[in-house]
Motif scaffolding. Sequence first.
Motif, PDB file in Angstrom:
ATOM      1  N   VAL A  75       0.835  -1.202   0.000  1.00 16.64           N
ATOM      2  CA  VAL A  75       0.000   0.000   0.000  1.00 16.64           C
ATOM      3  C   VAL A  75       0.870   1.252   0.000  1.00 16.64           C
ATOM      4  N   LEU A  76       1.945   1.230   0.757  1.00 12.16           N
ATOM      5  CA  LEU A  76       2.864   2.374   0.794  1.00 12.16           C
ATOM      6  C   LEU A  76       3.367   2.715  -0.607  1.00 12.16           C
ATOM      7  N   LEU A  77       3.812   1.704  -1.355  1.00 14.83           N
ATOM      8  CA  LEU A  77       4.377   1.963  -2.675  1.00 14.83           C
ATOM      9  C   LEU A  77       3.302   2.311  -3.706  1.00 14.83           C
ATOM     10  N   ARG A  78       2.080   1.813  -3.534  1.00 13.67           N
ATOM     11  CA  ARG A  78       1.009   2.189  -4.464  1.00 13.67           C
ATOM     12  C   ARG A  78       0.674   3.666  -4.331  1.00 13.67           C
ATOM     13  N   HIS A  79       0.802   4.217  -3.144  1.00 11.48           N
ATOM     14  CA  HIS A  79       0.491   5.629  -2.926  1.00 11.48           C
ATOM     15  C   HIS A  79       1.726   6.523  -2.991  1.00 11.48           C
ATOM     16  N   ASN A  80       2.896   5.908  -2.933  1.00  6.92           N
ATOM     17  CA  ASN A  80       4.161   6.674  -2.987  1.00  6.92           C
ATOM     18  C   ASN A  80       5.131   5.969  -3.912  1.00  6.92           C
ATOM     19  N   PRO A  81       4.845   5.938  -5.213  1.00  7.54           N
ATOM     20  CA  PRO A  81       5.674   5.153  -6.146  1.00  7.54           C
ATOM     21  C   PRO A  81       7.105   5.659  -6.292  1.00  7.54           C
ATOM     22  N   GLY A  82       7.385   6.874  -5.838  1.00  2.34           N
ATOM     23  CA  GLY A  82       8.724   7.414  -5.997  1.00  2.34           C
ATOM     24  C   GLY A  82       9.689   7.078  -4.877  1.00  2.34           C
ATOM     25  N   LEU A  83       9.237   6.353  -3.865  1.00  9.35           N
ATOM     26  CA  LEU A  83      10.128   6.030  -2.749  1.00  9.35           C
ATOM     27  C   LEU A  83      11.265   5.119  -3.208  1.00  9.35           C
ATOM     28  N   PRO A  84      12.479   5.341  -2.704  1.00  7.14           N
ATOM     29  CA  PRO A  84      13.594   4.457  -3.083  1.00  7.14           C
ATOM     30  C   PRO A  84      13.399   3.055  -2.525  1.00  7.14           C
ATOM     31  N   VAL A  85      13.672   2.051  -3.357  1.00  2.00           N
ATOM     32  CA  VAL A  85      13.580   0.647  -2.955  1.00  2.00           C
ATOM     33  C   VAL A  85      14.934  -0.003  -3.174  1.00  2.00           C
ATOM     34  N   HIS A  86      15.503  -0.534  -2.110  1.00  2.00           N
ATOM     35  CA  HIS A  86      16.787  -1.233  -2.192  1.00  2.00           C
ATOM     36  C   HIS A  86      16.545  -2.726  -1.997  1.00  2.00           C
ATOM     37  N   ARG A  87      17.421  -3.536  -2.553  1.00  2.00           N
ATOM     38  CA  ARG A  87      17.294  -4.990  -2.417  1.00  2.00           C
ATOM     39  C   ARG A  87      18.613  -5.579  -1.929  1.00  2.00           C
ATOM     40  N   LEU A  88      18.551  -6.236  -0.783  1.00  2.00           N
ATOM     41  CA  LEU A  88      19.739  -6.912  -0.271  1.00  2.00           C
ATOM     42  C   LEU A  88      20.031  -8.107  -1.177  1.00  2.00           C
ATOM     43  N   PRO A  89      21.275  -8.264  -1.645  1.00  2.00           N
ATOM     44  CA  PRO A  89      21.549  -9.236  -2.712  1.00  2.00           C
ATOM     45  C   PRO A  89      22.087 -10.583  -2.261  1.00  2.00           C
ATOM     46  N   VAL A  90      22.330 -10.757  -0.959  1.00  3.29           N
ATOM     47  CA  VAL A  90      23.030 -11.960  -0.495  1.00  3.29           C
ATOM     48  C   VAL A  90      22.291 -12.576   0.686  1.00  3.29           C
ATOM     49  N   SER A  91      22.097 -13.892   0.639  1.00  2.18           N
ATOM     50  CA  SER A  91      21.572 -14.627   1.793  1.00  2.18           C
ATOM     51  C   SER A  91      22.740 -15.244   2.534  1.00  2.18           C
ATOM     52  N   TRP A  92      22.874 -14.891   3.807  1.00  2.00           N
ATOM     53  CA  TRP A  92      23.942 -15.462   4.621  1.00  2.00           C
ATOM     54  C   TRP A  92      23.481 -16.730   5.320  1.00  2.00           C
ATOM     55  N   ARG A  93      22.202 -17.022   5.261  1.00  2.00           N
ATOM     56  CA  ARG A  93      21.679 -18.244   5.855  1.00  2.00           C
ATOM     57  C   ARG A  93      21.742 -19.409   4.882  1.00  2.00           C
ATOM     58  N   LEU A  94      21.123 -19.234   3.722  1.00  2.00           N
ATOM     59  CA  LEU A  94      20.995 -20.343   2.792  1.00  2.00           C
ATOM     60  C   LEU A  94      22.342 -20.713   2.187  1.00  2.00           C
ATOM     61  N   PRO A  95      22.666 -22.002   2.116  1.00  2.00           N
ATOM     62  CA  PRO A  95      23.925 -22.429   1.497  1.00  2.00           C
ATOM     63  C   PRO A  95      23.856 -22.296  -0.019  1.00  2.00           C
TER      64      PRO A  95
END
Length: 440
Positions: free
Chosen positions: A196-216
Amino acid sequence: MNAEQVLSPAAEAGLVVEAVLGDLREGDHRGVVVDSPPGAGKSTLVVRAAGELAAAGEPLMIVAQTNEQVDDLIARLGARSPEVAVGRLSAVDYEASERVRDHPQCRVGAKVAELGTPAVTIGTAAKWATVSEGSWPWAIVDEAYQMRSDALLRVAPRFVRALFVGDPGQLDPFSTVDVERWTGLSWDPMQSAVAVLLRHNPGLPVHRLPVSWRLPHTAAPVVAEAFYPFTGFRSGTGPGDRHLVFDRPAADRLDDVLDAAAATGWGLHELPARFTIRTDAEAAAACAELATRALARDGVTASESGGGPLTADRIAIGAAHRDQAATIRALLPPEVKGVTVDTANRLQGREYDLTIVLHPLSGRQDATAFHLESGRLCVLTSRHRHACVVVAREGIAELLDAHPSTEPVHLNVPVKFPDGWEANQAILAHLHKGVSLRRQ
């Protein structure tokens, strides 16, 4: 040559974290969103961001979704920034856990006024919804994809800017009441707070963490393909970094499945095809016996962060329903009572060395929306650091083919990815491929 080939996992993850913190320090957006795959360091990021904001003299509030998450964050804050005063909002009858009591500067109270003026005030979303006074320049919303949008509306007046951190691939918010009346509305309360936040505020910056330290390295590509098809991620470890071995030799078919899981990261124990009641006694017994055999065979783990004996507290059995979990728990012998047995909803955010999963579609005659929910299978198959064993009756692939989705299509409802049907097929295909290779 792309950046993934050039940068180490730590360096790649570090760049994203610095970009997030840079947006917090210098950006002028009302919010920052961070998407995270399983085990990518969400809590570490939350604790670091909280420490830096507090050190800069900006009081902040932290909103978590469960009391367990609140206590865990308090323990992490105490370990990383013991000098930062923390206020723990709680119910009147709340008894502080040992983790909370160990924090050198944590005060517990049922009202904000009872906490003094801590740098960090933390509580569950349900507790924050009862706060009607006071405001903070910053808020951090942890596990934001588990939070319903109406819960965000209840706490939004309390802060000016916010960091939203969560895993978009896991379970969506749920309700026990009929919610169809809101379907299609941009503020549908059954959508996650982030949606809902992004539907009403599409310009907000979105970052994506690229690494899983749990999964082998054996699990990250499988989970990414099935549940994160458009963003992906990689494991922080590679071949040879982690090992699970059993000192006692195999004695039956269950042991062979455990050995396969130890060697390849995945195991499939298939029972004959049959329609069963939800608490399938044979499948439940297989789950309990797998955990029992894993402990009886003196498993040993080794990893980049150390290792040791495979103990009961490092094994979890996951199921879709509480009655299934209760049946499995009752079948565990006394010597393995330390094994965690719970539903996907309650296993979110936790990790173990070995997980055993009762497939949500095992023994069913139909494929309902609940059992096809991709987030449920994502949680169940992404809790492990070494190996995951899936227990299922034969015929799930045929069940999926015979029961395509019949859910109604609504206007103005964003399409949810990944599709549960495709995610289930992807996981099954990988598990059956492993079985085929073992038989060759």
